[in-house]
Design a protein around this motif. Sequence first.
Motif, mmCIF file in Angstrom:
data_model
loop_
_atom_site.group_PDB
_atom_site.id
_atom_site.type_symbol
_atom_site.label_atom_id
_atom_site.label_comp_id
_atom_site.label_asym_id
_atom_site.label_seq_id
_atom_site.Cartn_x
_atom_site.Cartn_y
_atom_site.Cartn_z
ATOM 1 N N ASP A 1 0.838 -1.163 0.117
ATOM 2 C CA ASP A 1 -0.059 0.208 0.105
ATOM 3 C C ASP A 1 0.654 1.165 0.182
ATOM 4 O OD1 ASP A 1 -1.571 2.176 0.455
ATOM 5 O OD2 ASP A 1 -2.471 1.075 2.047
ATOM 6 N N THR A 2 1.089 1.992 -1.023
ATOM 7 C CA THR A 2 2.045 2.983 -1.180
ATOM 8 C C THR A 2 1.603 4.151 -0.367
ATOM 9 O OG1 THR A 2 0.830 4.074 -3.142
ATOM 10 C CG2 THR A 2 2.535 2.343 -3.584
ATOM 11 N N SER A 3 0.354 4.210 0.155
ATOM 12 C CA SER A 3 -0.055 5.037 1.266
ATOM 13 C C SER A 3 0.560 5.312 2.606
ATOM 14 C CB SER A 3 -1.445 5.326 1.301
ATOM 15 O OG SER A 3 -2.367 4.421 2.057
ATOM 16 N N ALA B 1 -2.091 4.365 -7.822
ATOM 17 C CA ALA B 1 -2.837 5.674 -7.442
ATOM 18 C C ALA B 1 -4.243 5.720 -7.169
ATOM 19 C CB ALA B 1 -2.160 6.936 -8.205
ATOM 20 N N SER C 1 -2.029 10.464 -3.077
ATOM 21 C CA SER C 1 -1.790 9.072 -3.584
ATOM 22 C C SER C 1 -0.746 9.081 -4.521
ATOM 23 C CB SER C 1 -3.208 8.515 -4.165
ATOM 24 O OG SER C 1 -2.904 7.404 -4.813
ATOM 25 N N GLY D 1 2.528 8.815 -3.057
ATOM 26 C CA GLY D 1 3.057 7.479 -3.105
ATOM 27 C C GLY D 1 4.204 7.142 -3.814
#
Length: 243
Positions: A64-66, A89, A110, A114
Amino acid sequence: MTTTHSSLTGKTVVLIGGGTGIGLQVAHLAVDAGAQVVLGGRTAVKLEAAVAELGESARWFTVDTSDDASVAAFFDNVPSVDAIFTTAADYQVGSFREQTVDEAASPFTSKFWGQYRVVRAALDKLTPTASVVLMSGAASVRPPAAAAAYVAANAAIEGLGRGLAVELSPVRVNSVAPGTIDGHLWGQRPAQVREAAFSWSAERAVVGRVGTEAEIAHAVFYLFTNTYTTGSTLYTDGGYALR
């Protein structure tokens, strides 16, 4: 003869968001070029299906890039990185007057942060000849109506790419800026909305049509392998930015 291209044979290519769309197209090109591919994303089912499609040269881990911890854990599974590209994203686009501040911040939260988070987590894994490709969008230089925050986020990504190209050298950092692309993202939207957007974009592109995911993937592959390109933004937009 001096070469200006590097081979991906035996190299490790990381594709966050590589389970679908442009990322998956890049994965196919990388595997065909002899690379080992590591896919990341939030949905295990999509990643598993992509790896089944790509074969033994690919593996996957959820990310999860967040979330800082999630991105760090992802790279714990990757000893070294020769090329990296992030398409994952999730954001909203709307008018300055109508969007809340939180909604307007979503492309930054995002798409910008991200990618920032992914590259930062990968820093100690990047090889000296590694290539980082960021994803912006042609709206950065030709803003559509009612999308000011989205325009700003894409411009910020391109600025980040230039700054990192200087700071992380000899690692190469570039951005790819697609126009409107017929593929996974737009395929999730209602047909009426999609057709109107495609018609609008085709009228404004020099080539008179929208792009394909394969065309963007080839641009990313070029940026992965060209050893004399860094700090640049490649507008794969059919000439949208020219008009």
